[in-house]
Design a protein around this motif. Structure first.
Motif, PDB file in Angstrom:
ATOM      1  N   GLY A 161       0.782  -1.235   0.000  1.00 54.20           N
ATOM      2  CA  GLY A 161       0.000   0.000   0.000  1.00 54.20           C
ATOM      3  C   GLY A 161       0.810   1.278   0.000  1.00 54.20           C
ATOM      4  O   GLY A 161       0.232   2.362  -0.030  1.00 54.20           O
ATOM      5  N   ALA A 162       2.131   1.204   0.031  1.00 50.83           N
ATOM      6  CA  ALA A 162       2.959   2.410   0.100  1.00 50.83           C
ATOM      7  C   ALA A 162       3.472   2.867  -1.265  1.00 50.83           C
ATOM      8  O   ALA A 162       4.151   3.883  -1.356  1.00 50.83           O
ATOM      9  CB  ALA A 162       4.149   2.165   1.033  1.00 50.83           C
ATOM     10  N   ASP A 163       3.143   2.162  -2.333  1.00 55.12           N
ATOM     11  CA  ASP A 163       3.617   2.527  -3.668  1.00 55.12           C
ATOM     12  C   ASP A 163       2.926   3.802  -4.143  1.00 55.12           C
ATOM     13  O   ASP A 163       1.747   4.040  -3.870  1.00 55.12           O
ATOM     14  CB  ASP A 163       3.318   1.382  -4.651  1.00 55.12           C
ATOM     15  N   PHE A 164       3.651   4.631  -4.876  1.00 56.11           N
ATOM     16  CA  PHE A 164       3.083   5.882  -5.386  1.00 56.11           C
ATOM     17  C   PHE A 164       1.816   5.641  -6.208  1.00 56.11           C
ATOM     18  O   PHE A 164       0.895   6.440  -6.172  1.00 56.11           O
ATOM     19  CB  PHE A 164       4.117   6.642  -6.226  1.00 56.11           C
ATOM     20  N   SER A 165       1.766   4.524  -6.934  1.00 57.56           N
ATOM     21  CA  SER A 165       0.581   4.236  -7.755  1.00 57.56           C
ATOM     22  C   SER A 165      -0.671   4.092  -6.890  1.00 57.56           C
ATOM     23  O   SER A 165      -1.787   4.256  -7.382  1.00 57.56           O
ATOM     24  CB  SER A 165       0.793   2.969  -8.577  1.00 57.56           C
ATOM     25  N   GLU A 166      -0.491   3.796  -5.613  1.00 58.94           N
ATOM     26  CA  GLU A 166      -1.632   3.660  -4.710  1.00 58.94           C
ATOM     27  C   GLU A 166      -1.858   4.916  -3.874  1.00 58.94           C
ATOM     28  O   GLU A 166      -2.993   5.273  -3.586  1.00 58.94           O
ATOM     29  CB  GLU A 166      -1.412   2.449  -3.805  1.00 58.94           C
ATOM     30  N   THR A 167      -0.785   5.590  -3.467  1.00 62.47           N
ATOM     31  CA  THR A 167      -0.947   6.781  -2.624  1.00 62.47           C
ATOM     32  C   THR A 167      -1.219   8.031  -3.461  1.00 62.47           C
ATOM     33  O   THR A 167      -1.925   8.933  -3.015  1.00 62.47           O
ATOM     34  CB  THR A 167       0.326   7.051  -1.786  1.00 62.47           C
ATOM     35  N   ARG A 168      -0.618   8.103  -4.636  1.00 62.56           N
ATOM     36  CA  ARG A 168      -0.743   9.273  -5.528  1.00 62.56           C
ATOM     37  C   ARG A 168      -0.487  10.582  -4.779  1.00 62.56           C
ATOM     38  O   ARG A 168      -1.199  11.561  -4.954  1.00 62.56           O
ATOM     39  CB  ARG A 168      -2.107   9.303  -6.209  1.00 62.56           C
TER      40      ARG A 168
END
Length: 172
Positions: A161-168
């Motif tokens: 859940g910490a990937d930029f694709s998820e946090t934006r």
């Protein structure tokens, strides 16, 4: 022989939906998202990845545990050959995978290339995997050589859940 537009659209939609299933599978592995990973399989699916074989639930638990214990991974889909026959399909999916391991304390890259031999089914309008066997065509283990990324502070992917694709989290 007359062209059947409706059959052609059904075939193209099936191929699109199977490809989406394959992408969910890969993303679920790399981002350590077991719910997304599991969504690629019907409930009665069977998987043989060489290191284990069994139900979709058993496979996802195994793969998430294995991948969660290493520093990172990236799975890439290559060519996909599908045969669609109504609500059933079969396919051969080429893949390339990178895994960051630590062997005797040394960061090591394990590269694996192979194919998934799959059977798919459309149930309730939902295409998913019902049978999968993973075949490895080659593998290579080599010491990690990515100091360039660290020296240049390039944005890195993350998991759980910490990937930029998820946090934006875009800069303000």
């Amino acid at each position: 022989m007359a062209f059947d537009l409706e059959a052609e659209v059904r075939d193209l939609a099936a191929r699109r939906d199977i490809h989406d299933c394959l992408c969910r599978y890969m993303r679920g592995q790399d981002r350590l998202d077991p719910v997304l990973h599991r969504s690629a399989f019907h409930d009665d699916a069977w998987v043989d990845c060489g290191l284990m074989n069994g139900s979709a639930d058993a496979f996802v638990a195994f793969a998430q545990g294995f991948l969660g214990d290493i520093e990172g991974s990236q799975h890439i889909i290559g060519q996909v050959q599908l045969t669609v026959n109504g609500d059933a399909a079969s396919g051969e999916v080429y893949f390339f995978a990178w895994h960051r391991l630590h062997e005797e304390g040394v960061p090591t890259d394990l590269l694996v290339a192979g194919r998934y031999i799959d059977e798919y089914a459309c149930r309730g309008g939902d295409w998913r995997i019902v049978r999968r066997r993973e075949l490895v065509d080659w593998a290579k283990s080599t010491p990690a050589a990515d100091q360039f990324l660290k020296d240049n502070a390039l944005p890195m992917g993350a998991r759980r859940g910490a990937d930029f694709s998820e946090t934006r989290n875009w800069p303000v």
